[in-house]
Design a protein around this motif. Structure first.
Motif, PDB file in Angstrom:
ATOM      1  N   ALA A 158       0.821  -1.208   0.000  1.00  0.00           N
ATOM      2  CA  ALA A 158       0.000   0.000   0.000  1.00  0.00           C
ATOM      3  C   ALA A 158       0.856   1.259   0.000  1.00  0.00           C
ATOM      4  O   ALA A 158       0.403   2.325  -0.414  1.00  0.00           O
ATOM      5  N   ARG A 183     -11.095  -8.012  -4.826  1.00  0.00           N
ATOM      6  CA  ARG A 183     -11.744  -7.402  -3.660  1.00  0.00           C
ATOM      7  C   ARG A 183     -11.695  -8.325  -2.451  1.00  0.00           C
ATOM      8  O   ARG A 183     -11.444  -7.878  -1.321  1.00  0.00           O
ATOM      9  N   GLU A 219      -8.065  -8.340  -1.133  1.00  0.00           N
ATOM     10  CA  GLU A 219      -7.704  -7.090  -0.459  1.00  0.00           C
ATOM     11  C   GLU A 219      -8.331  -7.021   0.927  1.00  0.00           C
ATOM     12  O   GLU A 219      -7.708  -6.561   1.886  1.00  0.00           O
ATOM     13  N   PRO A 231      -5.174  -3.456   5.248  1.00  0.00           N
ATOM     14  CA  PRO A 231      -4.842  -2.156   4.655  1.00  0.00           C
ATOM     15  C   PRO A 231      -3.383  -1.988   4.246  1.00  0.00           C
ATOM     16  O   PRO A 231      -3.040  -0.997   3.604  1.00  0.00           O
ATOM     17  N   TYR A 287      -1.816  -3.686   2.156  1.00  0.00           N
ATOM     18  CA  TYR A 287      -1.617  -4.120   0.774  1.00  0.00           C
ATOM     19  C   TYR A 287      -2.753  -3.588  -0.105  1.00  0.00           C
ATOM     20  O   TYR A 287      -3.868  -3.373   0.365  1.00  0.00           O
ATOM     21  N   ARG A 288      -2.445  -3.357  -1.342  1.00  0.00           N
ATOM     22  CA  ARG A 288      -3.459  -3.020  -2.339  1.00  0.00           C
ATOM     23  C   ARG A 288      -3.419  -4.062  -3.444  1.00  0.00           C
ATOM     24  O   ARG A 288      -2.351  -4.574  -3.794  1.00  0.00           O
ATOM     25  N   THR A 345      -4.706  -5.089  -7.354  1.00  0.00           N
ATOM     26  CA  THR A 345      -5.218  -4.620  -8.643  1.00  0.00           C
ATOM     27  C   THR A 345      -5.630  -5.824  -9.481  1.00  0.00           C
ATOM     28  O   THR A 345      -5.226  -6.960  -9.202  1.00  0.00           O
TER      29      THR A 345
END
Length: 407
Positions: free
Chosen positions: A69, A240, A243, A248, A250-251, A253
């Protein structure tokens, strides 16, 4: 319904004094046929292009990527992999290193995205290694670390296999009066790849993960993990869920969100093409209106006789509605058959070739979807039905006594 069908089908048959009306009906049927056939073929080809683009994008890039993140790299290890597998048990994963660098050859300077991979893990999550030429010894630079360059980038730098390039990265380390000295590394071009995606082929270079870690100075850490899913179209939901599971720090894609503008453009283009080509069917529907209006005028005496025999205005209306709908249905069925046959032939025998230097494929792609055929059929028949409403309404309004008297 029995007499309605009998009379409507009888009116469709050619008679000596109705040859012109029959000709107009045949032209209307031909217009529907051409419109439906063209629409199904175009939609099948567009589906083929969309499918190819999606598979190239999803094959060249990972379906899902796990990143930090913040700016700090990700520390790989069994704990991280177990956390990912806990959320997505069937996903294949592999660590990677990723960063932007400057690349220079004897003939030019350009920007490049440097990606460090583990060959075994990369082969499980993307198809990029299958596009390397040569594939054997793809990262063997002999005395220097090897790099696989995208074909378009190699052309811009005017380098070939065996040439040496220099990559550099600005640093904030003190370097005297001239400021920071950029970090540099000499690499030998050991392979070239052509994935078919211009953005990738023109801006990517692939090296071994260890080479990238040493150059970026991150030790044993990595930029993140890339994942391949059993169903690439579930990437958004999987991202989703992952995640939420990782927290929080890590993000996550996914390839769908990263290319949403491209896919939105494809959907809009498909809708526009459908709208444009359905106009052919609408023009044919105008011919149906013309033929039915002339038929109503020609059959005024018959309408009067039918009314005196007890046929209601609604029954008269149904006769002409059915006739117009039959014309549209016949043209639609013939158009669907022709569209299916042509689309199948184009996809099965690759009849049309494309210039490979312009497109990422060398044959016209075709993907037939039954939902498109059903939508086209419904739209065409509905258009013809609506076109038949006015003539049928006019026929139902004719007064029986007056129609017989003046005939």
């Amino acid at each position: 319904m029995g007499y309605v069908w009998i009379i409507a089908s009888r009116y469709l048959r050619s008679k000596r004094r109705l040859n012109f009306i029959t000709l107009v009906s045949m032209l209307a049927m031909g217009g529907v046929f051409i419109g439906v056939a063209a629409l199904t073929i175009v939609l099948s080809v567009m589906n083929g292009f969309e499918d190819q683009v999606q598979r190239r994008i999803a094959g060249t890039n990972a379906h899902v990527a796990v990143l930090s993140a913040g700016d700090a790299p990700v520390t790989p290890g069994p704990a991280m992999e177990l956390a990912i597998h806990a959320a997505l048990p069937q996903a294949e994963l592999s660590p990677f290193v990723y960063g932007k660098v400057m690349v220079a050859s004897r003939h030019g300077v350009d920007g490049m995205v440097l990606k460090g991979v583990e060959p075994e893990g990369e082969a499980r999550v993307t198809d990029i290694l299958s596009h390397l030429s040569p594939s054997r010894g793809a990262f063997d630079g002999q005395d220097l670390p090897g790099i696989a360059l995208g074909q378009e980038l190699a052309l811009r730098l005017r380098v070939a296999r065996g040439d040496v390039i220099l990559i550099s990265l600005p640093t904030e380390e003190p370097g005297g009066i001239l400021g920071g000295v950029p970090r540099t590394r000499r690499l030998r071009v050991s392979s070239v790849f052509r994935s078919g995606l211009y953005e990738y082929d023109s801006s990517f270079g692939v090296v071994l993960q260890k080479t990238a870690q040493e150059f970026f100075g991150i030790g044993e850490d990595v930029t993140g993990y890339q994942l391949r899913l059993p169903d690439m179209f579930h990437a958004r939901e999987a991202a989703r869920a992952l995640e939420a599971s990782l927290g929080p720090d890590y993000r996550v894609t996914n390839w769908i969100d990263l290319n949403r503008n491209l896919f939105a453009w494809m959907r809009i283009e498909k809708a526009v093409m459908f709208t444009i080509l359905i106009l052919i069917v609408i023009v044919a529907a105008v011919n149906i209106v013309s033929s039915l209006v002339m038929l109503v005028l020609e059959k005024r005496r018959d309408i009067g006789v039918l009314r005196t025999m007890g046929v209601t205005p609604r029954g008269i209306q149904r006769i002409f509605l059915l006739q117009g709908t039959l014309v549209g249905a016949c043209g639609t069925l013939l158009g669907l058959a022709a569209g299916f046959a042509v689309s199948y032939a184009l996809g099965r025998w690759k009849l049309l070739r494309l210039p490979g230097e312009i497109y990422f494929i060398d044959t016209l792609p075709v993907k037939m979807e039954w939902t498109d055929f059903a939508l086209v059929a419904a739209a065409a028949i509905l258009t013809c039905f609506l076109a038949s409403l006015y003539p049928a309404w006019q026929a139902a309004r004719l007064a029986p006594v007056q129609t017989i008297r003046y005939e």
